[in-house]
Write a protein that holds these residues in place. Structure first.
Motif, mmCIF file in Angstrom:
data_model
loop_
_atom_site.group_PDB
_atom_site.id
_atom_site.type_symbol
_atom_site.label_atom_id
_atom_site.label_comp_id
_atom_site.label_asym_id
_atom_site.label_seq_id
_atom_site.Cartn_x
_atom_site.Cartn_y
_atom_site.Cartn_z
ATOM 1 N N LEU A 1 0.798 -1.226 0.000
ATOM 2 C CA LEU A 1 0.000 0.000 0.000
ATOM 3 C C LEU A 1 0.833 1.281 0.000
ATOM 4 N N HIS A 2 2.088 1.194 0.451
ATOM 5 C CA HIS A 2 2.953 2.374 0.504
ATOM 6 C C HIS A 2 4.356 1.980 0.042
ATOM 7 N N SER A 3 5.088 2.941 -0.490
ATOM 8 C CA SER A 3 6.445 2.630 -0.937
ATOM 9 C C SER A 3 7.365 2.327 0.244
ATOM 10 N N ARG A 4 7.047 2.885 1.417
ATOM 11 C CA ARG A 4 7.817 2.621 2.637
ATOM 12 C C ARG A 4 7.019 3.097 3.839
ATOM 13 N N HIS A 5 7.324 2.500 4.996
ATOM 14 C CA HIS A 5 6.716 2.964 6.248
ATOM 15 C C HIS A 5 7.653 2.639 7.407
ATOM 16 N N ILE A 6 7.483 3.372 8.489
ATOM 17 C CA ILE A 6 8.305 3.207 9.689
ATOM 18 C C ILE A 6 7.575 2.281 10.648
ATOM 19 N N GLU A 7 8.308 1.356 11.266
ATOM 20 C CA GLU A 7 7.723 0.466 12.270
ATOM 21 C C GLU A 7 8.352 0.620 13.646
ATOM 22 N N TRP A 8 9.599 1.057 13.741
ATOM 23 C CA TRP A 8 10.265 1.116 15.042
ATOM 24 C C TRP A 8 11.449 2.072 14.983
ATOM 25 N N GLY A 9 12.005 2.374 16.168
ATOM 26 C CA GLY A 9 13.284 3.063 16.288
ATOM 27 C C GLY A 9 13.185 4.573 16.390
ATOM 28 N N GLY A 10 14.233 5.141 16.993
ATOM 29 C CA GLY A 10 14.364 6.579 17.110
ATOM 30 C C GLY A 10 14.730 7.198 15.774
ATOM 31 N N PRO A 11 14.578 8.519 15.627
ATOM 32 C CA PRO A 11 14.819 9.185 14.348
ATOM 33 C C PRO A 11 16.215 8.963 13.760
ATOM 34 N N GLU A 12 17.256 8.863 14.617
ATOM 35 C CA GLU A 12 18.618 8.727 14.097
ATOM 36 C C GLU A 12 18.878 7.350 13.485
ATOM 37 N N GLY A 13 18.373 6.301 14.106
ATOM 38 C CA GLY A 13 18.669 4.947 13.637
ATOM 39 C C GLY A 13 17.455 4.228 13.078
ATOM 40 N N ARG A 14 16.438 4.964 12.767
ATOM 41 C CA ARG A 14 15.163 4.398 12.334
ATOM 42 C C ARG A 14 15.288 3.775 10.947
ATOM 43 N N GLY A 15 14.799 2.572 10.836
ATOM 44 C CA GLY A 15 14.743 1.929 9.528
ATOM 45 C C GLY A 15 13.331 1.997 8.988
ATOM 46 N N GLU A 16 13.212 2.024 7.693
ATOM 47 C CA GLU A 16 11.903 2.021 7.061
ATOM 48 C C GLU A 16 11.724 0.712 6.314
ATOM 49 N N ILE A 17 10.533 0.163 6.410
ATOM 50 C CA ILE A 17 10.206 -1.054 5.678
ATOM 51 C C ILE A 17 9.756 -0.626 4.286
ATOM 52 N N GLU A 18 10.414 -1.157 3.269
ATOM 53 C CA GLU A 18 10.085 -0.791 1.902
ATOM 54 C C GLU A 18 9.178 -1.836 1.261
ATOM 55 N N ARG A 19 8.395 -1.383 0.301
ATOM 56 C CA ARG A 19 7.584 -2.290 -0.501
ATOM 57 C C ARG A 19 8.534 -3.272 -1.194
ATOM 58 N N SER A 20 8.123 -4.537 -1.297
ATOM 59 C CA SER A 20 8.965 -5.505 -1.987
ATOM 60 C C SER A 20 8.092 -6.499 -2.752
ATOM 61 N N VAL A 21 8.625 -6.922 -3.885
ATOM 62 C CA VAL A 21 8.003 -7.958 -4.708
ATOM 63 C C VAL A 21 9.117 -8.921 -5.083
ATOM 64 N N TYR A 22 8.873 -10.228 -4.883
ATOM 65 C CA TYR A 22 9.915 -11.197 -5.182
ATOM 66 C C TYR A 22 9.315 -12.555 -5.532
ATOM 67 N N MET A 23 10.143 -13.380 -6.150
ATOM 68 C CA MET A 23 9.781 -14.772 -6.460
ATOM 69 C C MET A 23 10.409 -15.669 -5.407
ATOM 70 N N ARG A 24 9.681 -16.707 -5.077
ATOM 71 C CA ARG A 24 10.173 -17.662 -4.081
ATOM 72 C C ARG A 24 10.017 -19.072 -4.645
ATOM 73 N N PHE A 25 11.055 -19.884 -4.459
ATOM 74 C CA PHE A 25 11.031 -21.278 -4.894
ATOM 75 C C PHE A 25 11.165 -22.173 -3.664
ATOM 76 N N GLU A 26 10.270 -23.127 -3.534
ATOM 77 C CA GLU A 26 10.329 -24.095 -2.444
ATOM 78 C C GLU A 26 10.605 -25.460 -3.032
ATOM 79 N N LEU A 27 11.575 -26.135 -2.480
ATOM 80 C CA LEU A 27 11.984 -27.460 -2.960
ATOM 81 C C LEU A 27 11.701 -28.467 -1.866
ATOM 82 N N ASP A 28 10.912 -29.491 -2.197
ATOM 83 C CA ASP A 28 10.573 -30.541 -1.249
ATOM 84 C C ASP A 28 11.355 -31.796 -1.651
ATOM 85 N N LEU A 29 12.399 -32.097 -0.898
ATOM 86 C CA LEU A 29 13.253 -33.241 -1.232
ATOM 87 C C LEU A 29 12.748 -34.518 -0.614
#
Length: 171
Positions: free
Chosen positions: A143-171
């Motif tokens: 819904l957003h390109s990024r958002h804040i979830e935790w941390g003070g302003p100096e060390g705050r990380g932002e969670i970014e939008r992501s799209v990826y492919m995932r492969f699961e292998l069942d041996l």
């Protein structure tokens, strides 16, 4: 942090005012949590959850800001909706919406600044490539390109939008 009882050092004649790390805060936490799961069909499951948390702290010492800051470091309201659908041919489509209300104050931030509330959506579409391999297309925080979830302003990380492919292998 509290001011201890002042005393005179007999060796030097200096007045010592000790600073003491002491918890002089009283408080109560109240809350509720609910989860409802509904399965309208064998191939479709829906879920909804809600949690509420209210923290009320009162400082009886001199460090009155500490109780104010520790009242607000948790989202008061959290809400989620999930849909988990199995389609013909082993296809799967899952969606998860979540909302967190604001974090009013952060104890590690001297100004007491908090973090705004946010809503996000995660989606997963999965299909079997073979009996041993499952492939998924996943979108997170759509819904957003990024958002804040935790941390003070100096060390705050932002969670970014992501799209990826995932492969699961069942041996």
């Amino acid at each position: 942090i509290e001011v201890g009882e002042a005393f005179v050092d007999p060796a030097t004649g200096q007045t010592i005012v000790p600073i003491v790390n002491e918890n002089l805060t009283d408080g109560h936490a109240r809350g509720a949590e609910a989860l409802v799961t509904f399965t309208p069909y064998d191939t479709w499951r829906l879920s909804a959850s809600y949690s509420f948390l209210d923290i009320d702290l009162d400082s009886t010492g001199l460090d009155v800001n500490r109780s104010e800051f520790y009242e607000g470091p948790t989202a008061r309201h959290q809400f989620a909706l999930g849909s988990y659908l199995t389609l013909p041919g082993g296809l799967e489509l899952d969606a998860h919406f979540r909302h967190h209300s604001e974090i009013r104050r952060l104890p590690e931030v001297p100004t007491g600044e908090g973090i705004p509330g946010y809503s996000e959506l995660d989606v997963r579409f999965s299909w079997p490539v073979s009996e041993q391999i499952r492939m998924s297309l996943v979108g997170q925080s759509l819904l957003h390109s990024r958002h804040i979830e935790w941390g003070g302003p100096e060390g705050r990380g932002e969670i970014e939008r992501s799209v990826y492919m995932r492969f699961e292998l069942d041996l």
